[in-house]
Design a protein around this motif. Structure first.
Motif, PDB file in Angstrom:
ATOM      1  N   PRO A   1       0.801  -1.232   0.000  1.00  0.00           N
ATOM      2  CA  PRO A   1       0.000   0.000   0.000  1.00  0.00           C
ATOM      3  C   PRO A   1       0.833   1.281   0.000  1.00  0.00           C
ATOM      4  O   PRO A   1       0.346   2.333  -0.403  1.00  0.00           O
ATOM      5  CB  PRO A   1      -0.859  -0.100   1.260  1.00  0.00           C
ATOM      6  CG  PRO A   1      -0.307  -1.209   2.059  1.00  0.00           C
ATOM      7  CD  PRO A   1       0.529  -2.067   1.160  1.00  0.00           C
ATOM      8  N   ASN A   2       2.099   1.213   0.431  1.00  0.00           N
ATOM      9  CA  ASN A   2       2.956   2.391   0.456  1.00  0.00           C
ATOM     10  C   ASN A   2       3.945   2.423  -0.697  1.00  0.00           C
ATOM     11  O   ASN A   2       4.917   3.189  -0.647  1.00  0.00           O
ATOM     12  CB  ASN A   2       3.716   2.466   1.783  1.00  0.00           C
ATOM     13  CG  ASN A   2       2.780   2.624   2.956  1.00  0.00           C
ATOM     14  OD1 ASN A   2       1.735   3.225   2.832  1.00  0.00           O
ATOM     15  ND2 ASN A   2       3.157   2.066   4.089  1.00  0.00           N
ATOM     16  N   ASP A   3       3.729   1.621  -1.704  1.00  0.00           N
ATOM     17  CA  ASP A   3       4.623   1.603  -2.867  1.00  0.00           C
ATOM     18  C   ASP A   3       4.575   2.959  -3.561  1.00  0.00           C
ATOM     19  O   ASP A   3       3.524   3.385  -4.034  1.00  0.00           O
ATOM     20  CB  ASP A   3       4.181   0.500  -3.828  1.00  0.00           C
ATOM     21  CG  ASP A   3       5.026   0.418  -5.083  1.00  0.00           C
ATOM     22  OD1 ASP A   3       6.022   1.171  -5.217  1.00  0.00           O
ATOM     23  OD2 ASP A   3       4.694  -0.393  -5.954  1.00  0.00           O
ATOM     24  N   PRO A   4       5.725   3.662  -3.633  1.00  0.00           N
ATOM     25  CA  PRO A   4       5.718   4.981  -4.263  1.00  0.00           C
ATOM     26  C   PRO A   4       5.429   4.919  -5.758  1.00  0.00           C
ATOM     27  O   PRO A   4       5.028   5.917  -6.345  1.00  0.00           O
ATOM     28  CB  PRO A   4       7.116   5.536  -4.000  1.00  0.00           C
ATOM     29  CG  PRO A   4       7.935   4.339  -3.695  1.00  0.00           C
ATOM     30  CD  PRO A   4       7.028   3.310  -3.112  1.00  0.00           C
TER      31      PRO A   4
END
Length: 96
Positions: free
Chosen positions: A90-93
């Motif tokens: 979910p925090n993949d840039p």
């Protein structure tokens, strides 16, 4: 397609003729380009100072990855392979 982290270590059997090694390596380069063009090989790295590869590969599922992708590599009989299935974080840039 699903993504997989694939770690590959290739060990050439003792006594293998250098001509066979050269032929397989040349065929491996061609096959890697084909798999890349088909969307199966996304990225490939070699850790500094090591004789192994780490890559992001794509296939419908792990069975497809082995049967229709990795097992088609000319160096496959000499490879030890570790596969890890990946899913987006979910925090993949890359998703922003």
């Amino acid at each position: 397609m699903q993504e997989f982290l694939v770690e590959i270590t290739t060990t050439i059997p003792d006594g293998t003729e250098s001509s066979e090694v050269d032929a397989r390596r040349a065929a491996e380069a061609i096959r890697a380009r084909e798999l890349s063009s088909a969307g199966h090989l996304a990225r490939l790295w070699r850790p500094v100072g090591e004789l192994r590869s780490i890559g992001v590969w794509r296939a419908d599922d792990e069975a497809d990855l082995h049967t229709n992708v990795l097992d088609t590599l000319p160096l496959r009989p000499w490879m030890s392979i570790t596969v890890t299935a990946l899913r987006p974080h979910p925090n993949d840039p890359g998703q922003w």
